[in-house]
Design an enzyme around this catalytic site. Structure first.
Site, PDB file in Angstrom:
ATOM      1  N   LYS A   1       4.351   1.542   7.239  1.00  0.00           N
ATOM      2  CA  LYS A   1       4.078   1.896   5.841  1.00  0.00           C
ATOM      3  C   LYS A   1       5.102   2.913   5.362  1.00  0.00           C
ATOM      4  CE  LYS A   1      -0.815   0.819   6.107  1.00  0.00           C
ATOM      5  NZ  LYS A   1      -2.144   1.254   6.517  1.00  0.00           N
TER       6      LYS A   1
ATOM      7  N   GLN B   1      -5.708   6.536   7.122  1.00  0.00           N
ATOM      8  CA  GLN B   1      -5.671   5.380   8.018  1.00  0.00           C
ATOM      9  C   GLN B   1      -7.003   5.222   8.757  1.00  0.00           C
ATOM     10  OE1 GLN B   1      -3.011   3.136   8.330  1.00  0.00           O
ATOM     11  NE2 GLN B   1      -4.447   1.974   9.573  1.00  0.00           N
TER      12      GLN B   1
ATOM     13  N   ASP C   1      -5.907   2.345  -1.379  1.00  0.00           N
ATOM     14  CA  ASP C   1      -6.565   1.335  -0.544  1.00  0.00           C
ATOM     15  C   ASP C   1      -7.690   0.645  -1.325  1.00  0.00           C
ATOM     16  OD1 ASP C   1      -5.588   0.713   1.941  1.00  0.00           O
ATOM     17  OD2 ASP C   1      -6.598   2.353   2.989  1.00  0.00           O
TER      18      ASP C   1
END
Ligand code: NDP
Length: 296
Positions: free
Chosen positions: A54, A98, A121
């Site tokens: 990422k 994460q 997200d």
């Protein structure tokens, strides 16, 4: 019939190019550089790989990447304090914690502490509610990537019968909402669904997000249907490690009109959509026009 292969790798490269174009314009015309902060707690090897990837791709499209690595025994209060700092940092437009988090941390509490406007997200309860009511939201990256590929392949999805296999909060449910938003007739199947083969055989679009290697065989697929395989499963075959999806690619490709491969299908689109969400969040934060084609 030999199915058309939907090349997620090539499509993701196109999305990253588009994102880079918008980032360049934000820099040149507004002196703004979008920033994505990723918080990693602990040392889960798969998570470390994702976070590295990422960060690399964030920098490649010209955005700022901020990584916050925290020890596995980090307390909830310390993690919440980091998120709060990022929420208040105007150079950070997207925040991603994460997952999975170590067991002693409350994932829902942490995710819901992220500012919804920076929740790239799309897991914050506000964004879930906005998506469910058809309002502008941050959309979870994997389903967004699937939707982009479906729209690109079909143009309009209106009136199509779609079956989503899997009802998780990160893939199945938001996928179903997005397909509904595009006027599909949507069925969500799961482990208790009666006669799954029959349900899948009715679908013009099948999205498999189950986590069971090659579970969907070709004879479940309606002739000419589009198959989107979200699954990422590591298996051993002929003494070698292999990555396979939730559908049996060979037999499904014989009946489908189009199919995504694993690897090289949905996977690459997920990070591309994370970058797209970050540039969208940056535009919204600065009251600028959002990039077209990068949101739902
Ligand atoms: P979850 O384990 O959270 O959900 C799996 C879903 O599949 C559940 O709803 C479950 O039903 C359903 N299911 C399990 N077994 C069956 C069965 N025999 N028949 C029908 N339904 C079944 O998984 P995720 O949604 O997080 O992930 C799904 C897959 O997608 C995984 O392989 C994962 O690795 C992959 N993935 C890929 C991403 C990418 O970037 N390409 C991103 C995220 C995930 P029930 O609710 O009844 O238990």
């Amino acid at each position: 019939m030999a199915a058309n292969i939907i090349d997620g790798k090539a499509f993701a490269a196109k999305v990253r190019e588009q994102v880079k174009g918008h980032v360049d314009r934000l820099k040149e015309e507004h002196n703004i550089t979008p920033g994505l902060a990723v918080v990693l707690v602990g040392e889960d090897p798969a998570s470390q790989v994702y976070v590295r990837s990422k960060g690399k791709q964030t920098v490649e499209v010209g955005m700022n990447s901020y990584e916050h690595k925290m020890d596995a025994d980090t307390s909830e209060a310390d993690l919440l304090a980091v998120v709060e700092k990022l929420n208040n940092d105007p150079t950070v437009h997207g925040i991603l914690v994460q997952l999975p988090l170590p067991k002693h941390l409350d994932e829902d509490l942490i995710i819901n502490s992220i500012s919804p406007a920076k929740d790239v997200d799309g897991f914050h309860i506000s964004n879930v509610g906005l998506l469910g009511t058809g309002q502008k939201s941050m959309v979870p990256c994997t389903p967004l990537g699937c939707l982009m590929m479906l729209r690109d392949y079909h143009g309009s999805l209106s009136g199509m019968d779609a079956v989503v296999i899997g009802r998780s909060n990160i893939v199945g449910k938001p996928m179903a909402q997005l397909l509904l938003g595009d006027s599909c007739t949507v069925t969500i199947a799961h482990s208790r669904t009666k006669d799954l083969p029959d349900v899948v055989r009715r679908a013009d679009i099948v999205v498999a997000a189950v986590g069971r290697p090659e579970m969907v065989p070709g004879d479940w697929i309606k002739e000419g249907a589009t198959v989107i395989d979200v699954g990422i499963n590591r298996i051993e075959r002929d003494g070698k490690n292999k990555l396979v999806g939730d559908v049996d690619f060979a037999s499904c490709a014989e009946r489908a009109g189009a199919i995504t491969p694993v690897p090289g299908g949905v996977g690459p689109m997920t990070i591309a959509c994370l970058l797209a969400n970050t540039v969208t969040a940056c535009c919204r934060a600065n009251n600028l026009a959002e990039p077209e084609g990068l949101t739902a």
